[in-house]
Design a protein around this motif. Structure first.
Motif, PDB file in Angstrom:
ATOM      1  N   PRO A  59       0.787  -1.278  -0.036  1.00 37.20           N
ATOM      2  CA  PRO A  59       0.187  -0.035   0.180  1.00 37.20           C
ATOM      3  C   PRO A  59       0.964   1.303  -0.159  1.00 37.20           C
ATOM      4  CG  PRO A  59       0.071  -0.902   2.183  1.00 37.20           C
ATOM      5  CD  PRO A  59       1.057  -1.827   1.118  1.00 37.20           C
ATOM      6  N   GLU A  60       0.276   2.254   0.050  1.00 32.90           N
ATOM      7  CA  GLU A  60       0.867   3.667   0.092  1.00 32.90           C
ATOM      8  C   GLU A  60       1.824   3.668   1.484  1.00 32.90           C
ATOM      9  OE1 GLU A  60      -0.385   8.256   0.531  1.00 32.90           O
ATOM     10  OE2 GLU A  60      -1.707   7.015  -0.584  1.00 32.90           O
ATOM     11  N   ARG A  61       2.941   4.288   1.182  1.00 31.36           N
ATOM     12  CA  ARG A  61       3.904   4.347   2.521  1.00 31.36           C
ATOM     13  C   ARG A  61       5.021   5.071   2.327  1.00 31.36           C
ATOM     14  NH1 ARG A  61       4.763   0.740  -1.543  1.00 31.36           N
ATOM     15  NH2 ARG A  61       6.975  -0.061  -1.837  1.00 31.36           N
ATOM     16  N   THR A  62       5.802   5.281   3.411  1.00 27.05           N
ATOM     17  CA  THR A  62       6.824   6.102   3.233  1.00 27.05           C
ATOM     18  C   THR A  62       8.284   5.158   3.652  1.00 27.05           C
ATOM     19  OG1 THR A  62       5.822   8.120   4.074  1.00 27.05           O
ATOM     20  CG2 THR A  62       8.099   8.007   4.573  1.00 27.05           C
ATOM     21  N   GLU A  63       8.959   5.060   2.592  1.00 33.09           N
ATOM     22  CA  GLU A  63      10.342   4.440   3.085  1.00 33.09           C
ATOM     23  C   GLU A  63      11.533   5.380   3.019  1.00 33.09           C
ATOM     24  OE1 GLU A  63      10.877   1.321   0.151  1.00 33.09           O
ATOM     25  OE2 GLU A  63       8.869   0.178   0.684  1.00 33.09           O
ATOM     26  N   TYR A  64      12.601   4.992   3.540  1.00 35.70           N
ATOM     27  CA  TYR A  64      13.838   5.636   3.543  1.00 35.70           C
ATOM     28  C   TYR A  64      15.038   5.057   2.739  1.00 35.70           C
ATOM     29  CZ  TYR A  64      11.451   8.485   6.926  1.00 35.70           C
ATOM     30  OH  TYR A  64      10.224   9.113   7.453  1.00 35.70           O
ATOM     31  N   GLY A  65      16.019   5.480   2.287  1.00 34.41           N
ATOM     32  CA  GLY A  65      17.162   4.943   1.663  1.00 34.41           C
ATOM     33  C   GLY A  65      18.233   5.558   1.568  1.00 34.41           C
ATOM     34  N   ALA A  66      19.497   4.811   1.225  1.00 32.75           N
ATOM     35  CA  ALA A  66      20.541   5.333   1.008  1.00 32.75           C
ATOM     36  C   ALA A  66      20.972   5.227  -0.230  1.00 32.75           C
ATOM     37  CB  ALA A  66      21.699   4.847   2.141  1.00 32.75           C
ATOM     38  N   LEU A  67      21.757   6.075  -0.897  1.00 31.05           N
ATOM     39  CA  LEU A  67      21.937   6.119  -2.111  1.00 31.05           C
ATOM     40  C   LEU A  67      23.685   5.950  -2.025  1.00 31.05           C
ATOM     41  CD1 LEU A  67      21.783   6.025  -5.181  1.00 31.05           C
ATOM     42  CD2 LEU A  67      21.877   8.480  -5.089  1.00 31.05           C
ATOM     43  N   TYR A  68      24.243   4.903  -2.750  1.00 38.35           N
ATOM     44  CA  TYR A  68      25.638   4.752  -2.869  1.00 38.35           C
ATOM     45  C   TYR A  68      26.397   4.567  -4.238  1.00 38.35           C
ATOM     46  CZ  TYR A  68      25.816   3.358   2.100  1.00 38.35           C
ATOM     47  OH  TYR A  68      25.731   3.680   3.537  1.00 38.35           O
ATOM     48  N   TYR A  69      27.583   5.364  -4.340  1.00 42.17           N
ATOM     49  CA  TYR A  69      28.308   5.142  -5.551  1.00 42.17           C
ATOM     50  C   TYR A  69      29.256   4.033  -5.382  1.00 42.17           C
ATOM     51  CZ  TYR A  69      31.353   6.904  -9.416  1.00 42.17           C
ATOM     52  OH  TYR A  69      32.013   6.936 -10.369  1.00 42.17           O
ATOM     53  N   ALA A  70      29.381   3.329  -6.406  1.00 43.46           N
ATOM     54  CA  ALA A  70      30.497   2.230  -6.250  1.00 43.46           C
ATOM     55  C   ALA A  70      31.544   2.362  -7.462  1.00 43.46           C
ATOM     56  CB  ALA A  70      29.963   1.065  -6.213  1.00 43.46           C
TER      57      ALA A  70
END
Length: 110
Positions: A59-70
């Motif tokens: 369902p509709e929701r809030t998520e958090y994330g981290a963006l990495y460069y490799a």
């Protein structure tokens, strides 16, 4: 970019943190699992908050994330897996087909 078998679109490798795993460790693991690439050097590019609409993920929701460069010391052969049908080294310009909307935005930060 990896071609996701389920969504039938191109996206950046990524996923969910497993128990006891750091965000950095998750990024390294997901890159390997989805592309068969081993990250030599990983840098945090930023943290994000996503307000997501209902989808096959839930369902509709809030998520958090981290963006990495490799950075890769060696480019390994791709091995098809349950999630990824193929990978490409994309220049950001060439038309490759459908790219997940969220990933189009993430690419702007790299």
């Amino acid at each position: 970019m990896m071609f996701n078998k389920w969504s039938r679109s191109w996206e950046l490798p990524g996923g969910v943190i497993e128990s006891g795993e750091s965000a950095r460790e998750c990024a390294i693991r997901e890159l390997y699992e989805e592309t068969n690439q081993i990250a030599a050097d990983v840098a945090l590019m930023g943290l994000m908050k996503f307000d997501l609409q209902p989808s096959f993920h839930g369902p509709e929701r809030t998520e958090y994330g981290a963006l990495y460069y490799a950075k890769l010391d060696v480019v390994r052969d791709f091995v098809e897996n349950d999630e990824a049908a193929k990978i490409i080294w994309w220049n950001g310009i060439t038309d490759i087909g459908d790219i997940a909307i969220i990933d189009r935005k993430l690419i702007e930060f790299v």
